[in-house]
Write a protein that holds these residues in place. Sequence first.
Motif, PDB file in Angstrom:
ATOM      1  N   GLN A 187       0.855  -1.180   0.000  1.00 50.42           N
ATOM      2  CA  GLN A 187       0.000   0.000   0.000  1.00 50.42           C
ATOM      3  C   GLN A 187       0.891   1.229   0.000  1.00 50.42           C
ATOM      4  N   PHE A 188       0.948   1.944  -1.119  1.00 49.83           N
ATOM      5  CA  PHE A 188       1.840   3.099  -1.154  1.00 49.83           C
ATOM      6  C   PHE A 188       1.205   4.268  -1.878  1.00 49.83           C
ATOM      7  N   ALA A 189       1.620   5.444  -1.451  1.00 48.96           N
ATOM      8  CA  ALA A 189       1.232   6.686  -2.095  1.00 48.96           C
ATOM      9  C   ALA A 189       2.499   7.304  -2.669  1.00 48.96           C
ATOM     10  N   ASP A 190       2.412   7.829  -3.883  1.00 52.17           N
ATOM     11  CA  ASP A 190       3.631   8.378  -4.473  1.00 52.17           C
ATOM     12  C   ASP A 190       3.307   9.344  -5.602  1.00 52.17           C
ATOM     13  N   ILE A 191       4.356   9.898  -6.178  1.00 49.55           N
ATOM     14  CA  ILE A 191       4.247  10.837  -7.294  1.00 49.55           C
ATOM     15  C   ILE A 191       4.648  10.114  -8.573  1.00 49.55           C
ATOM     16  N   ALA A 192       3.796  10.183  -9.587  1.00 48.57           N
ATOM     17  CA  ALA A 192       4.100   9.557 -10.870  1.00 48.57           C
ATOM     18  C   ALA A 192       3.936  10.591 -11.977  1.00 48.57           C
ATOM     19  N   ASN A 193       4.865  10.594 -12.917  1.00 49.60           N
ATOM     20  CA  ASN A 193       4.841  11.566 -13.995  1.00 49.60           C
ATOM     21  C   ASN A 193       3.854  11.174 -15.089  1.00 49.60           C
ATOM     22  N   GLY A 194       3.825   9.879 -15.428  1.00 43.29           N
ATOM     23  CA  GLY A 194       2.897   9.411 -16.449  1.00 43.29           C
ATOM     24  C   GLY A 194       3.386   9.569 -17.868  1.00 43.29           C
ATOM     25  N   GLU A 195       4.551  10.187 -18.051  1.00 46.27           N
ATOM     26  CA  GLU A 195       5.117  10.397 -19.381  1.00 46.27           C
ATOM     27  C   GLU A 195       6.599  10.027 -19.357  1.00 46.27           C
ATOM     28  N   PRO A 196       7.149   9.598 -20.493  1.00 42.71           N
ATOM     29  CA  PRO A 196       8.589   9.328 -20.541  1.00 42.71           C
ATOM     30  C   PRO A 196       9.389  10.583 -20.182  1.00 42.71           C
ATOM     31  N   VAL A 197      10.472  10.393 -19.422  1.00 46.03           N
ATOM     32  CA  VAL A 197      11.308  11.511 -18.988  1.00 46.03           C
ATOM     33  C   VAL A 197      12.576  11.534 -19.835  1.00 46.03           C
ATOM     34  N   PRO A 198      12.930  12.668 -20.432  1.00 46.32           N
ATOM     35  CA  PRO A 198      14.150  12.746 -21.246  1.00 46.32           C
ATOM     36  C   PRO A 198      15.394  12.415 -20.428  1.00 46.32           C
ATOM     37  N   GLU A 199      16.409  11.878 -21.098  1.00 47.33           N
ATOM     38  CA  GLU A 199      17.623  11.472 -20.390  1.00 47.33           C
ATOM     39  C   GLU A 199      18.297  12.646 -19.695  1.00 47.33           C
ATOM     40  N   ASP A 200      18.306  13.819 -20.313  1.00 46.45           N
ATOM     41  CA  ASP A 200      18.984  14.947 -19.677  1.00 46.45           C
ATOM     42  C   ASP A 200      18.268  15.350 -18.388  1.00 46.45           C
ATOM     43  N   ALA A 201      16.957  15.163 -18.345  1.00 51.32           N
ATOM     44  CA  ALA A 201      16.221  15.454 -17.113  1.00 51.32           C
ATOM     45  C   ALA A 201      16.528  14.409 -16.046  1.00 51.32           C
ATOM     46  N   LEU A 202      16.651  13.141 -16.441  1.00 47.65           N
ATOM     47  CA  LEU A 202      16.970  12.086 -15.482  1.00 47.65           C
ATOM     48  C   LEU A 202      18.346  12.299 -14.858  1.00 47.65           C
ATOM     49  N   ARG A 203      19.232  12.970 -15.570  1.00 46.87           N
ATOM     50  CA  ARG A 203      20.577  13.214 -15.047  1.00 46.87           C
ATOM     51  C   ARG A 203      20.623  14.423 -14.106  1.00 46.87           C
ATOM     52  N   ASP A 204      19.562  15.206 -14.050  1.00 44.75           N
ATOM     53  CA  ASP A 204      19.536  16.444 -13.294  1.00 44.75           C
ATOM     54  C   ASP A 204      18.981  16.168 -11.892  1.00 44.75           C
TER      55      ASP A 204
END
Length: 210
Positions: A187-204
Amino acid sequence: MSERTIEPRVSAPLLVDTDALREQVRSKYRAVAADPGATHHFHTGRPLAQRLGYPAEVVDAFPEAAVESFAGVGNPFSLRRLEPGERVVDVGCGAGFDSLVAARAVGNTGRVIGVDMTPEMLAKARANAASTDTGNVEFREGLAEALPVEDGWADTVISNGVINLCADKRAAFDEITRVLRPGGTLQFADIANGEPVPEDALRDIDLWTG
């Protein structure tokens, strides 16, 4: 629990510096433990718990110190009521508010283990357990990707706004699966984007924690 070292599982090459990410997360939540009333980039405390739908009688049963550093994103207990006697693991327990709520729900025959990687939050969680005379909960230092809990121990795993901050989410879910008994519940609550995240954003890292 037998003594053994649990190493973080890494399921695939990660684009973000995991150690740097963890340290920035620790820094932010260290500040919440030390000064929960300060301005943070997220809400905290009783007003947040009310906004997220925690029943007033549940929140009001705890002293201010046990609630003030709460920084969740939802109410994992709204998904299912915990039953007396259950064994619960709280992944990323912070100052222990959800762990204390769970401990009261499962009663004296149940048990709760809260896990967090921020020493200041753990110290506050232990103090909150002591001040509320909650004897069926304990707090352990560890990572979501390397939970210091034995295989198949938990009937239920809860988490609140933590998995989104894990660089390796597959490893975190693998660990949750490992500590759950067959047929157990997440049972968890969390934040989900719902869209693919660009690689440069994942590195930030600032985008992960900001």
